[in-house]
Motif scaffolding. Structure first.
Motif, short mmCIF file in Angstrom:
data_model
loop_
_atom_site.label_atom_id
_atom_site.label_comp_id
_atom_site.label_asym_id
_atom_site.label_seq_id
_atom_site.Cartn_x
_atom_site.Cartn_y
_atom_site.Cartn_z
N SER A 414 12.90 27.23 30.05
CA SER A 414 11.80 26.78 28.79
C SER A 414 10.84 25.53 29.80
O SER A 414 10.04 24.76 29.21
N ILE A 415 11.76 25.07 30.96
CA ILE A 415 11.02 23.39 31.18
C ILE A 415 9.82 23.78 32.16
O ILE A 415 8.73 22.49 32.38
N LEU A 416 9.41 25.36 32.32
CA LEU A 416 8.28 26.01 33.04
C LEU A 416 7.05 25.59 31.92
O LEU A 416 5.81 26.07 32.27
N THR A 417 7.31 25.69 30.86
CA THR A 417 6.17 26.00 29.59
C THR A 417 5.35 24.61 29.01
O THR A 417 4.61 23.93 28.42
N ASP A 418 6.52 23.13 29.98
CA ASP A 418 5.48 22.39 29.90
C ASP A 418 5.15 21.74 31.82
O ASP A 418 5.50 21.20 32.24
N PRO A 419 3.91 22.69 32.10
CA PRO A 419 3.82 22.68 33.56
C PRO A 419 3.30 21.06 33.62
O PRO A 419 3.59 20.51 35.24
N GLU A 420 2.38 20.43 33.02
CA GLU A 420 1.27 19.17 33.13
C GLU A 420 2.41 18.10 33.91
O GLU A 420 2.39 17.16 34.43
N SER A 421 4.02 18.43 33.19
CA SER A 421 4.56 17.27 33.24
C SER A 421 6.27 18.18 34.76
O SER A 421 6.44 16.64 35.27
#
Length: 441
Positions: A414-421
């Motif tokens: 799920s960390i990949l769903t916040d690519p900006e950060s």
């Protein structure tokens, strides 16, 4: 990408900036190489002249190297979307009433979006992407490597025929619709027209051919159970593609259409939501690839007609079948794609696909599908491969497309769903396109 100009090596001669460095060294990175189930211990990865030179710090770096301290973060191969439609993101009604210049400007913005989500390569499975590919490759604009199919080839009343119902058939003087005139779709009937269409696409630079051989969700007049194109028409496409030393990919959901395509020599089946065990076994025996998608079916695109909603529901119900069969039978030639069209907001959330697939696969298996598997899939284009070399892995000699990720996607995709950060550094072709570490973030 908004922060590309501030990243080391992001400027190019096309924008008047300094030339990018020829070498980048990641130190202290935990590597997912595209093959393994686990990350390495912290190590160094050296990139020189667009290729990965070493993964263990044994090679001496050139004097002009740019060093990036990974700080124990995860280094993965760049993601590959094996079923993209970068030029088809405006709504269908908008595309039908605008010209190719508008489509191209829109497509360029979507290409930047893809790269910002970590996709350094896409196999575009239908649309007029030839000029966009040239613009990206030349440095005119930013985006992923593109493996172009050119216009989707469809039969009359097939998945790809958006001719208005009020338009006369071409048999009695009717005209091709705007989507065909813009080069996104091409409607043909019979072996002779198929031969001409495939040769046209290959002559313009297609790395593979895309046919629609069954009904589709995004079109109104073709149910998912119907089979499109005769065996002779499909075989003609496969023969021409084979003469050009490349392959045919086919859009199809139902087993009858899948079997017809596989028996004709097609190399990749797109979707396959309604497949059965016997047909999957045939694909396995023939060495055929399959590229299904999840995210595009999770929620219906806005403004769908009732008949189209019903087809989306039917495709959605088939997802568990296709993925469960693939998992149960150990089907390894499984690609990772999006198939998102006319939905730029959904495209911005493309990395949710990594999470959705964990219903059937481990995070490592999903990440392999988006990297090594897809690298092997796009390489099916053989001599027509526009980017000769190995993609989807981190190993000496591979093309230098890598991502530095804050966190471990093997533990928590799920960390990949916040690519900006969480996509901290993006490197494509050995050039740094994004570097939050350089910006002090």
């Amino acid at each position: 990408m908004s922060d590309a100009k501030s990243a080391p090596g992001a400027a190019s001669s096309t924008d008047g900036g300094a030339a990018p460095p020829r070498a980048v060294l990641f130190s202290g990175a935990r590597v997912f190489d595209g093959r393994s189930d686990e990350l390495t211990a912290p190590t160094s990865v050296l990139i020189v002249d667009g290729k990965i030179v070493s993964v263990d710090g044994t090679e001496d770096a050139p004097s002009d190297v740019v060093t990036i301290d990974a700080g124990g973060r995860t280094l993965t191969p760049g993601f590959i979307d094996a079923h993209a439609h970068v030029m088809l993101q405006p709504e269908v009604s908008v595309m039908a009433n605008t010209d190719l210049a508008y489509h191209a400007l829109y497509g360029a913005s979507m290409a930047e979006l893809y790269l910002s989500r970590g996709y350094t390569t896409i196999r575009d499975t239908g649309g007029s992407t030839f000029s966009l590919k040239k613009a990206i490759d030349s440095g005119m604009t930013e985006g992923p490597r593109i493996y172009p199919s050119g216009p989707i080839i469809s039969q009359t009343a097939g998945h790809g025929d958006f001719t208005p119902m009020s338009e006369l058939p071409r048999l009695v003087g009717g005209h091709r619709d705007n989507m065909q005139r813009a080069g996104h779709l091409l409607v043909v009937d019979g072996v002779a027209e198929m031969l001409q269409a495939v040769r046209y696409n290959l002559g313009r630079g297609a790395s593979q051919i895309k046919l629609a051989v069954g009904g589709g969700c995004a079109s109104d007049r073709d149910p998912l159970d119907i089979t499109e194109f005769t065996a002779e028409e499909i075989e003609a496409a496969v023969k021409v593609a084979g003469d050009w030393n490349t392959y045919v990919a086919t859009h199809v959901y139902n087993p009858t259409g899948i079997r017809r395509a596989v028996e004709a020599g097609v190399r990749t089946i797109e979707h396959a939501n309604l497949i059965d065990a016997k047909t999957l076994e045939l694909m396995k025996d023939q060495g055929t690839w399959m590229c299904p998608q999840v995210s595009v079916y999770v929620t219906d695109p806005p403004g769908l007609a009732e008949v189209t909603k019903a087809k989306f529901a039917q495709a959605r119900e088939g997802l568990d079948t296709v993925f469960s069969l693939a998992k149960k039978t150990g089907f390894e030639r499984l690609g990772f794609g999006s198939d998102i069209i006319s939905a730029p907001d959904n495209l911005a959330r493309i990395n949710e696909e990594f999470v959705h697939r964990t219903k059937w696969f481990s995070p490592a298996e999903v990440l392999r599908q988006a990297t090594r598997n897809n690298g092997e899939l796009v390489a099916l284009s053989g001599p027509r491969n526009p980017y000769p070399g190995t993609l989807g892995v981190i190993e000496p000699g591979a093309l230098a497309d890598v991502l530095l990720i804050d966190g471990n996607p093997l533990d928590d995709p799920s960390i990949l769903t916040d690519p900006e950060s969480n996509l901290v550094v993006i490197v494509k072709d050995g050039k740094v396109a994004k570097n939050l570490l350089a910006d002090g973030k």
